[in-house]
Design a protein around this motif. Structure first.
Motif, short mmCIF file in Angstrom:
data_model
loop_
_atom_site.label_atom_id
_atom_site.label_comp_id
_atom_site.label_asym_id
_atom_site.label_seq_id
_atom_site.Cartn_x
_atom_site.Cartn_y
_atom_site.Cartn_z
N VAL A 79 1.01 8.89 11.21
CA VAL A 79 1.12 9.92 10.16
C VAL A 79 0.86 9.38 8.76
CG1 VAL A 79 2.68 11.38 11.50
CG2 VAL A 79 3.63 9.67 9.93
N CYS A 80 0.87 8.07 8.59
CA CYS A 80 0.71 7.50 7.23
C CYS A 80 -0.71 7.74 6.71
CB CYS A 80 1.01 6.00 7.25
SG CYS A 80 0.72 5.25 5.64
N PRO A 81 -0.87 8.45 5.59
CA PRO A 81 -2.22 8.72 5.08
C PRO A 81 -2.79 7.55 4.28
CG PRO A 81 -0.55 10.22 4.13
CD PRO A 81 0.18 9.10 4.78
N ARG A 94 0.82 -1.22 0.00
CA ARG A 94 0.00 0.00 0.00
C ARG A 94 0.85 1.27 0.00
NH1 ARG A 94 -4.33 -1.43 4.75
NH2 ARG A 94 -5.40 -3.11 3.66
N CYS A 95 2.08 1.14 0.42
CA CYS A 95 2.96 2.31 0.55
C CYS A 95 3.19 2.98 -0.81
CB CYS A 95 4.30 1.87 1.14
SG CYS A 95 5.48 3.20 1.25
N VAL A 96 3.08 4.31 -0.82
CA VAL A 96 3.29 5.06 -2.06
C VAL A 96 4.57 5.93 -1.96
CG1 VAL A 96 0.84 5.09 -2.62
CG2 VAL A 96 1.82 6.98 -1.31
N ALA A 97 5.41 5.58 -1.02
CA ALA A 97 6.71 6.25 -0.85
C ALA A 97 6.58 7.77 -0.71
CB ALA A 97 7.64 5.88 -2.02
N CYS A 98 5.57 8.20 0.02
CA CYS A 98 5.40 9.66 0.22
C CYS A 98 6.45 10.21 1.18
CB CYS A 98 3.99 9.96 0.73
SG CYS A 98 3.69 9.36 2.40
N GLN A 99 7.08 9.34 1.93
CA GLN A 99 8.18 9.66 2.84
C GLN A 99 7.78 10.48 4.08
OE1 GLN A 99 10.92 11.07 -0.36
NE2 GLN A 99 12.31 9.56 0.48
N ILE A 100 6.48 10.56 4.34
CA ILE A 100 6.04 11.30 5.54
C ILE A 100 6.57 10.60 6.80
CG2 ILE A 100 4.03 12.01 6.91
CD1 ILE A 100 2.50 12.36 4.28
N CYS A 101 6.43 9.26 6.82
CA CYS A 101 6.89 8.52 8.02
C CYS A 101 8.39 8.68 8.21
CB CYS A 101 6.50 7.05 7.91
SG CYS A 101 7.15 6.23 6.45
N GLU A 102 9.12 8.69 7.10
CA GLU A 102 10.58 8.83 7.16
C GLU A 102 10.95 10.17 7.81
OE1 GLU A 102 12.59 9.42 3.41
OE2 GLU A 102 14.19 8.06 3.99
S1 SF4 Z 1 3.77 7.46 5.27
FE1 SF4 Z 1 5.44 5.98 4.97
S2 SF4 Z 1 4.42 3.99 4.90
FE2 SF4 Z 1 2.84 5.54 4.60
S3 SF4 Z 1 2.68 5.72 2.37
FE3 SF4 Z 1 4.09 7.31 3.07
S4 SF4 Z 1 6.13 6.37 2.86
FE4 SF4 Z 1 4.64 4.69 2.81
#
Ligand code: SF4
Ligand code: SF4
Length: 221
Positions: free
Chosen positions: A116-118, A61-69
């Protein structure tokens, strides 16, 4: 009274020790690892990545938005975005993590990445038997080691997973309804444009030359 807590604790231990010979309710320890107490639904250890369907790689499901990072306090998540896109759970084209590692030797199980993951893509696992003698490589989990199916998520956090499924189904229905409305509007616009266009029968071509009009190639004959 000084030491009251210690006395109460020792009394409870003694009650359990002697009581365990006569009552199973007082037998509160198990012979681990042969015997195991089922983990609680709200237990959390380290994060995992949820995937839908049978293929972990395609279904992440991850879209690599990098919010969690960015939000991870000890910065133990490492993500690299893909160059191309793939359809997500709603059929929308999205980028995906070409690389997604978590160093669980640094992770402090705070669950901020989950909050935080949307995209409901990262959740907390209940697995705790991760001991290894490889201090570095063994505790740096890549996306394949982190991937767990949605069925697994249901098995460890059934209530939460059911809520997430309902939310995703609602979002998917909204996306589909929006796409359907857009397609219908486009079809209606095309039909209106076709109606407004003058038809060929309304203005017939005058191919027949008028009498007395010279035809091409007829000159000089
Ligand atoms: S917040 Fe992290 S786990 Fe969630 S979609 Fe973005 S990169 Fe993936
Ligand atoms: S649980 Fe906390 S420390 Fe661990 S990866 Fe998520 S945000 Fe980082």
């Amino acid at each position: 009274m000084l030491g009251e807590g210690i006395i109460k604790g020792m009394a409870e231990t003694a009650r359990n020790f002697f009581g365990s010979f006569v009552s199973k309710e007082r037998l509160i320890t198990v012979e681990y690892p042969e015997q195991r107490i089922p983990t609680f639904e709200n237990a959390r250890v380290f994060p995992f990545l949820v995937y839908d369907g049978a293929d972990w790689e395609a279904g992440l499901r991850c879209v690599a938005c990098q919010i969690c990072e960015k939000e991870c306090p000890p910065k133990c998540i490492y993500i690299e975005k893909s160059k191309e896109k793939k359809p997500d759970y709603a059929g929308k084209l999205q980028i995906y993590p070409a690389k997604f590692d978590i160093d669980v030797s640094v992770c402090m199980s705070c669950q901020i990445c989950v909050e935080v993951c949307p995209f409901e893509a990262i959740k907390m696992n209940t697995e705790f038997e991760l001991a290894t003698d490889d201090r570095f490589g063994g505790l740096l989990l890549d996306r394949q080691k982190l991937a767990r199916s949605n069925e697994y998520y249901h098995s460890i956090h059934p209530t939460e997973a059911a809520e997430v499924d309902a939310r995703l189904a609602e979002e998917k229905a909204k996306v589909e309804a929006k796409a359907k409305a857009a397609a219908e509007a486009a079809a209606a616009k095309a039909a209106a444009a076709a109606q407004a266009k003058p038809t060929d029968t309304a203005s017939p071509k005058t191919d027949t030359p008028k009498s007395g009009t010279p035809q091409s190639g007829g000159e000089g004959a």
